[in-house]
Design an enzyme around this catalytic site. Structure first.
Site, PDB file in Angstrom:
ATOM      1  N   LYS A  27       0.867  -1.185   0.000  1.00  0.00           N
ATOM      2  CA  LYS A  27       0.000   0.000   0.000  1.00  0.00           C
ATOM      3  C   LYS A  27       0.893   1.220   0.000  1.00  0.00           C
ATOM      4  O   LYS A  27       2.014   1.187   0.510  1.00  0.00           O
ATOM      5  CB  LYS A  27      -0.880   0.001   1.265  1.00  0.00           C
ATOM      6  CG  LYS A  27      -2.090   0.890   1.169  1.00  0.00           C
ATOM      7  CD  LYS A  27      -3.095   0.298   0.201  1.00  0.00           C
ATOM      8  CE  LYS A  27      -4.509   0.522   0.553  1.00  0.00           C
ATOM      9  NZ  LYS A  27      -5.392  -0.488  -0.019  1.00  0.00           N
TER      10      LYS A  27
HETATM   11  N1  GLU Z   1      -7.079  -0.070  -3.423  1.00  0.00           N
HETATM   12  C1  GLU Z   1      -7.822  -1.252  -3.691  1.00  0.00           C
HETATM   13  C2  GLU Z   1      -7.797  -2.173  -2.483  1.00  0.00           C
HETATM   14  O1  GLU Z   1      -7.504  -1.753  -1.409  1.00  0.00           O
HETATM   15  C3  GLU Z   1      -7.380  -1.933  -4.966  1.00  0.00           C
HETATM   16  C4  GLU Z   1      -5.975  -2.423  -4.955  1.00  0.00           C
HETATM   17  C5  GLU Z   1      -5.517  -2.959  -6.295  1.00  0.00           C
HETATM   18  O2  GLU Z   1      -6.304  -2.984  -7.215  1.00  0.00           O
HETATM   19  O3  GLU Z   1      -4.346  -3.313  -6.388  1.00  0.00           O
HETATM   20  O4  GLU Z   1      -8.123  -3.318  -2.562  1.00  0.00           O
END
Ligand code: GLU
Length: 429
Positions: A118
């Site tokens: 993240k």
């Molecule tokens: N931000 C989204 C999540 O927390 C998508 C992450 C992604 O598609 O890699 O799942």
């Protein structure tokens, strides 16, 4: 509990509900259930890599501002790191680390070959111009250029970011590498290799999980009363799809408050109203204003917190009236609140299952890009639906077999898969 990782800063104050602590508590509970080896638990309790970079940004006024940009990579045992980049004022390194860990379990639970990551920058994107946001996005990714890549770490949109930021990031990476690299990010615009269905994917996944949970209780979406906290990319899409399927969306909200309509909101009309009114929903006809806190305790069948973490805590858990809570946001229900809700027989569908639709379609986007073969929307939605329904079934089966909550069951499945892979690969050196 005060769980610390040598890679992370101290907890700022004892009153702070630390999201990383919470994530570790869930991991601990799953480890206990799985009788995991202490060494394996230690490895999984720590992020693999924590990077913070300085982002000097020239404001439109000419002034230079320094921002901190974080990227935390939790685990890459099953494949490249994967996870969104968040632009939000509440971003901290501990929060980003918790969310990176959740991504690891989410991908493992859904059976997609990634590890969690993240990223985030603590800004309110509304306080920056489009040009400033472009400079921030580009500088952030160029500072991280050696840490990302289609087989290393693949960012995606998260709160405060969208396909627009992904395009800037893909371009910055590609220009530096010397050729177009669409696979470096997902959630891109269609013009540069994005996937049909990606924009609505997280909301669609929420709809599928709620539909399956209702089915298990002998009910259907038709006429089900649903309150949704949040009306952005996730909450808004979920509202639209649930409304289409016949559910009654009785309340939705944004950061500045919500609206309530006893007989249900006309979601397509509300979306048009929001577009015309500079993203405002207040004042929509035949609705009553309602606060974000009031929305959570409304009498309804299903509650979907689709905004921030720690919204349902010990303070309001006993006033929640829904029978099903689907966590569309990450970590909206605290550990203690989850326990008291479960004790009252409320089904809490955990974030790593409920909001996995986004990363599933990100995976499908990545696969399409790698194979240079692009699918129609029906195929994308069908593949996603299969993976979501399978994961839901496994979670419920595990929950029944082990007599544990769906949340713990989801963690047991996700953590168990990663732990098994770690064991099979062995520890280097
Ligand atoms: N931000 C989204 C999540 O927390 C998508 C992450 C992604 O598609 O890699 O799942």
């Amino acid at each position: 509990m005060d769980k610390t990782s040598p890679l992370l800063p101290e907890i700022p104050s004892p009153a702070y509900i630390c999201p990383f602590d919470q994530a570790c508590s869930y991991l601990d509970a799953a480890a206990k259930e799985l009788k995991l080896d202490q060494g394996v638990l230690e490895i999984l309790s720590n992020p693999r890599k924590v990077v913070t970079v300085s982002i000097p940004v020239k404001r439109d006024s000419g002034e230079i501002q320094i921002l901190a940009g974080h990227r935390v990579q939790h685990c890459n045992v099953l494949g490249p790191h994967k996870g969104g980049i968040r632009f939000h004022p509440a971003v901290t390194l501990r929060e980003v680390s918790a969310l990176a860990m959740l991504m690891t379990w989410k991908c493992a639970l859904l059976g997609i070959p990634y590890g969690g990551a993240k990223g985030g920058i603590a800004i309110n994107p509304k306080s920056y111009s489009i040009n400033e946001l472009e400079r921030i996005s580009r500088r952030y990714i160029s500072e991280l250029i050696k840490d990302i890549g289609p087989s290393v770490d693949i960012p995606a949109p998260d709160m405060g970011t969208s396909a627009r930021e992904m395009a800037w990031m893909m371009d910055t990476y590609s220009v530096n590498i010397g050729h177009a690299v669409p696979g470096v990010v997902t959630g891109k615009p269609l013009s540069i290799g994005g996937s049909l269905g990606r924009e609505m994917a997280t909301g669609r996944g929420v709809m599928i999980i709620v539909r399956e949970a209702l089915k298990d209780k002998g009910k259907s979406l038709e006429g089900t009363r649903i309150a949704i906290q949040g009306f952005g990319n996730v909450g808004g899409a979920a509202a639209e799809l649930l409304h289409q399927a016949g559910a009654k969306i009785i309340a939705v909200s944004t950061g500045s408050g919500g609206i309530f309509a006893e007989n249900g909101l006309d979601i397509p009309q509300l979306k048009a109203y929001q577009k015309e009114n500079n993203r405002k929903i207040s004042g929509f006809s035949k609705t009553q204003p309602i606060s974000n806190a009031e929305l959570l305790t409304l009498p309804c069948d299903v509650l979907i917190p689709a905004a921030l973490e720690n919204q349902i805590t010990q303070k309001n858990a006993d006033r929640i009236q829904a029978n099903i809570i689907a966590e569309a946001a990450n970590g909206p229900v605290t550990l203690e609140a989850n326990l008291s809700l479960e004790a009252r027989g409320v089904t809490v569908l955990p974030d790593i299952l409920s909001n996995a639709g986004g990363v599933v379609v990100s995976y499908l986007e990545w696969v399409q890009g790698l194979s240079y073969l692009f699918w129609d929307e029906e195929k994308v939605n069908g593949e996603m639906e299969n993976l979501m329904v399978q994961a839901y079934r496994k979670v419920m089966q595990q929950s029944q077999e082990r007599k544990i909550s769906p949340r713990l069951a989801a963690y047991v499945l996700g953590v168990g898969r990663v732990a098994q892979a770690l064991k099979d690969r062995g520890l280097y050196p």
